[in-house]
Design a protein around this motif. Structure first.
Motif, mmCIF file in Angstrom:
data_model
loop_
_atom_site.group_PDB
_atom_site.id
_atom_site.type_symbol
_atom_site.label_atom_id
_atom_site.label_comp_id
_atom_site.label_asym_id
_atom_site.label_seq_id
_atom_site.Cartn_x
_atom_site.Cartn_y
_atom_site.Cartn_z
ATOM 1 N N ILE A 1 0.836 -1.196 0.000
ATOM 2 C CA ILE A 1 0.000 0.000 0.000
ATOM 3 C C ILE A 1 0.876 1.254 0.000
ATOM 4 O O ILE A 1 1.798 1.383 0.805
ATOM 5 C CB ILE A 1 -0.930 0.026 1.226
ATOM 6 N N ASP A 2 0.585 2.161 -0.905
ATOM 7 C CA ASP A 2 1.307 3.428 -0.942
ATOM 8 C C ASP A 2 0.877 4.312 0.220
ATOM 9 O O ASP A 2 -0.305 4.389 0.552
ATOM 10 C CB ASP A 2 0.996 4.177 -2.254
ATOM 11 N N LYS B 1 0.398 -2.002 -12.017
ATOM 12 C CA LYS B 1 0.939 -1.633 -10.713
ATOM 13 C C LYS B 1 0.411 -2.586 -9.644
ATOM 14 O O LYS B 1 -0.784 -2.821 -9.551
ATOM 15 C CB LYS B 1 0.523 -0.207 -10.360
ATOM 16 N N ASN B 2 1.305 -3.137 -8.844
ATOM 17 C CA ASN B 2 0.891 -3.979 -7.732
ATOM 18 C C ASN B 2 0.502 -3.124 -6.532
ATOM 19 O O ASN B 2 1.105 -2.097 -6.258
ATOM 20 C CB ASN B 2 2.036 -4.907 -7.292
ATOM 21 N N GLY B 3 -0.485 -3.586 -5.821
ATOM 22 C CA GLY B 3 -0.810 -2.942 -4.557
ATOM 23 C C GLY B 3 -1.806 -1.814 -4.682
ATOM 24 O O GLY B 3 -2.098 -1.305 -5.760
ATOM 25 N N ALA B 4 -2.329 -1.415 -3.543
ATOM 26 C CA ALA B 4 -3.356 -0.380 -3.476
ATOM 27 C C ALA B 4 -2.727 0.999 -3.365
ATOM 28 O O ALA B 4 -1.677 1.174 -2.759
ATOM 29 C CB ALA B 4 -4.248 -0.644 -2.275
ATOM 30 N N SER B 5 -3.390 1.983 -3.957
ATOM 31 C CA SER B 5 -2.934 3.366 -3.874
ATOM 32 C C SER B 5 -3.879 4.133 -2.948
ATOM 33 O O SER B 5 -4.842 4.741 -3.402
ATOM 34 C CB SER B 5 -2.915 4.005 -5.265
ATOM 35 N N ILE B 6 -3.619 4.061 -1.693
ATOM 36 C CA ILE B 6 -4.469 4.741 -0.707
ATOM 37 C C ILE B 6 -3.585 5.501 0.267
ATOM 38 O O ILE B 6 -2.388 5.248 0.381
ATOM 39 C CB ILE B 6 -5.363 3.743 0.068
ATOM 40 N N ARG C 1 -9.176 0.113 14.565
ATOM 41 C CA ARG C 1 -9.721 0.770 13.372
ATOM 42 C C ARG C 1 -9.614 -0.117 12.128
ATOM 43 O O ARG C 1 -10.006 0.286 11.025
ATOM 44 C CB ARG C 1 -8.963 2.075 13.137
ATOM 45 N N GLU C 2 -9.116 -1.348 12.280
ATOM 46 C CA GLU C 2 -8.816 -2.199 11.131
ATOM 47 C C GLU C 2 -10.061 -2.532 10.302
ATOM 48 O O GLU C 2 -10.020 -2.513 9.070
ATOM 49 C CB GLU C 2 -8.146 -3.503 11.598
ATOM 50 N N GLU C 3 -11.159 -2.814 10.985
ATOM 51 C CA GLU C 3 -12.373 -3.181 10.244
ATOM 52 C C GLU C 3 -12.884 -2.011 9.412
ATOM 53 O O GLU C 3 -13.247 -2.170 8.239
ATOM 54 C CB GLU C 3 -13.466 -3.662 11.191
ATOM 55 N N ASP C 4 -12.899 -0.834 9.983
ATOM 56 C CA ASP C 4 -13.360 0.347 9.241
ATOM 57 C C ASP C 4 -12.477 0.621 8.031
ATOM 58 O O ASP C 4 -12.968 0.949 6.944
ATOM 59 C CB ASP C 4 -13.375 1.578 10.155
ATOM 60 N N LEU C 5 -11.151 0.476 8.196
ATOM 61 C CA LEU C 5 -10.236 0.718 7.084
ATOM 62 C C LEU C 5 -10.395 -0.342 5.994
ATOM 63 O O LEU C 5 -10.328 -0.036 4.801
ATOM 64 C CB LEU C 5 -8.793 0.735 7.587
ATOM 65 N N THR C 6 -10.613 -1.590 6.408
ATOM 66 C CA THR C 6 -10.820 -2.671 5.434
ATOM 67 C C THR C 6 -12.074 -2.415 4.607
ATOM 68 O O THR C 6 -12.081 -2.580 3.377
ATOM 69 C CB THR C 6 -10.929 -4.025 6.152
ATOM 70 N N LYS C 7 -13.149 -2.002 5.265
ATOM 71 C CA LYS C 7 -14.390 -1.705 4.542
ATOM 72 C C LYS C 7 -14.228 -0.488 3.631
ATOM 73 O O LYS C 7 -14.732 -0.468 2.505
ATOM 74 C CB LYS C 7 -15.516 -1.455 5.542
ATOM 75 N N GLN C 8 -13.510 0.507 4.112
ATOM 76 C CA GLN C 8 -13.344 1.732 3.337
ATOM 77 C C GLN C 8 -12.523 1.497 2.066
ATOM 78 O O GLN C 8 -12.819 2.045 1.003
ATOM 79 C CB GLN C 8 -12.669 2.805 4.202
ATOM 80 N N TYR C 9 -11.485 0.659 2.165
ATOM 81 C CA TYR C 9 -10.545 0.483 1.061
ATOM 82 C C TYR C 9 -10.614 -0.918 0.441
ATOM 83 O O TYR C 9 -9.650 -1.373 -0.175
ATOM 84 C CB TYR C 9 -9.121 0.751 1.548
ATOM 85 N N TYR C 10 -11.755 -1.598 0.568
ATOM 86 C CA TYR C 10 -11.836 -2.986 0.104
ATOM 87 C C TYR C 10 -11.545 -3.118 -1.393
ATOM 88 O O TYR C 10 -10.922 -4.100 -1.828
ATOM 89 C CB TYR C 10 -13.204 -3.586 0.443
ATOM 90 N N GLU D 1 -9.564 -1.273 -3.352
ATOM 91 C CA GLU D 1 -8.122 -1.155 -3.590
ATOM 92 C C GLU D 1 -7.370 -2.383 -3.083
ATOM 93 O O GLU D 1 -6.409 -2.844 -3.708
ATOM 94 C CB GLU D 1 -7.585 0.097 -2.900
ATOM 95 N N LEU D 2 -7.810 -2.909 -1.962
ATOM 96 C CA LEU D 2 -7.097 -4.022 -1.341
ATOM 97 C C LEU D 2 -7.382 -5.363 -1.998
ATOM 98 O O LEU D 2 -6.481 -6.201 -2.133
ATOM 99 C CB LEU D 2 -7.459 -4.113 0.147
#
Length: 251
Positions: free
Chosen positions: A22-23, A109-114, A124-133, A135-136
Motif C-alpha cells: 500500500i502506498d 501496478k501492484n498494490g493499493a494506492s491509498i 480501526r482495522e475493520e473500518d479501514l478494510t471496509k473503506q478500502y476494500y 483497492e485491497l
C-alpha cells in the motif's frame, strides 16, 4: 454441494492482500494491524466469468492454462454456477455480513494506492478494510487478467457456501473421462441412493472439455455418452440405468 471460502494466505498471487504494497500507509503499526486483521478475519471465493477476450463471448471453461493450474493438469473438474441463484441460496448466511461480489480490475501496478496519514489508532482495522476494500481486494496485476475473475469477498464469512440449486453443470477435465478410476467414483456417487443429493445429478448434468481453434470448449454429448457407456458396461450399474430410463431420460 458446497464451496469452501479461502483465506488470503493460500493465494497464488503473492501480492494478494499484501498490505506492505500500500502506498503512503502512514504509521507502520497501522500496516501491521491491517495485515493481521485481513489474515484473521477476511476470506473470499474466486470465480471465472464468461466474457469477451477479443474473440467474442467465451465460456468460463475455455481456459487451457487454468485447467492445468487449478485442475491437476486437466484431470479435475470445473463447476458452472448460476450467480443469481448462488447469491439467493446463501442470502441468509450472508445477511448482515460485510460482503462484496465484484469483478477484479487488472493493472500493471501492484498494490493499493491509498493514503492513511493519521497516527495509529487501535481497533480501526475493520473500518479501514471496509473503506478500502476495492483497492485491497479487487485489483490484481495485469498478468492475471485472462482469468476474468469475479470475486466474493467478505469479513467473517461462513466457512462453506451452498451451491445446491445453483449448479448448472459439471465440466469434466480433458483427462477425466479417460480415467476409469475417476469414472467409477463418479458413477458410484450418481447411483448412491444413500446420498441426500441422489437424483440431483444425472448424466446430462456433465459436460466434457475438448480442444478447438480458440482453446477449449465444453461438449455435453461427450461426457453423457461416456457416462452412459460405462453404466451399460458395468453390471452393478444396470439396475440404476433401467430405473433412470423409465423416466424417459435416455436417448
Amino acid at each position: 454441494m458446497s464451496l469452501k471460502v479461502s483465506d488470503f494466505a493460500k493465494s497464488d498471487d503473492l501480492n494478494e492482500a499484501n498490505v506492505a504494497n500500500i502506498d503512503r500507509i502512514g504509521d507502520a503499526r497501522t500496516l501491521i494491524s491491517m495485515e493481521k486483521y485481513i489474515k484473521d478475519r477476511c476470506s473470499y471465493i474466486s470465480f471465472v466469468q464468461d466474457g469477451e477476450i477479443g474473440l467474442g463471448e467465451l465460456e468460463g471453461t475455455n481456459h487451457p492454462r487454468m485447467w492445468s493450474q487449478y485442475a491437476q493438469r486437466g484431470i479435475g473438474v470445473c463447476l458452472a454456477i448460476d450467480e443469481d441463484r448462488f447469491l439467493m441460496i446463501n442470502s441468509d448466511k450472508l445477511n448482515g455480513k460485510f460482503c462484496k461480489f465484484e469483478t477484479v480490475q487488472y493493472e500493471y501496478k501492484n498494490g493499493a494506492s491509498i493514503t492513511i496519514a493519521e497516527d495509529f489508532i487501535a481497533g480501526r482495522e475493520e473500518d479501514l478494510t471496509k473503506q478500502y476494500y476495492q483497492e485491497l481486494f479487487y485489483k490484481k496485476h495485469v498478468d492475471w487478467r485472462e482469468e476474468n475473475e469475479k470475486r466474493l469477498f467478505g469479513i467473517d464469512l461462513p466457512e462453506f457456501l451452498s451451491i445446491y440449486g445453483a449448479l448448472e453443470f459439471v465440466c469434466l477435465g480433458p483427462k477425466f473421462l479417460s480415467n476409469e478410476g475417476l469414472m467409477i467414483k463418479l458413477i458410484d456417487y450418481l447411483t448412491d441412493t444413500r446420498s441426500q443429493f441422489y437424483g440431483y445429478l444425472v448424466p446430462q448434468s456433465f459436460a466434457g472439455i475438448a480442444p478447438y481453434d480458440y482453446g477449449y470448449y465444453s461438449h455435453d454429448t461427450l461426457a453423457v455418452s461416456e457416462i452412459l457407456k460405462k453404466l451399460k458396461k458395468w453390471e452393478k450399474y444396470k439396475l440404476y440405468l433401467d430405473e433412470w430410463c423409465k423416466n424417459d431420460n435416455c436417448f
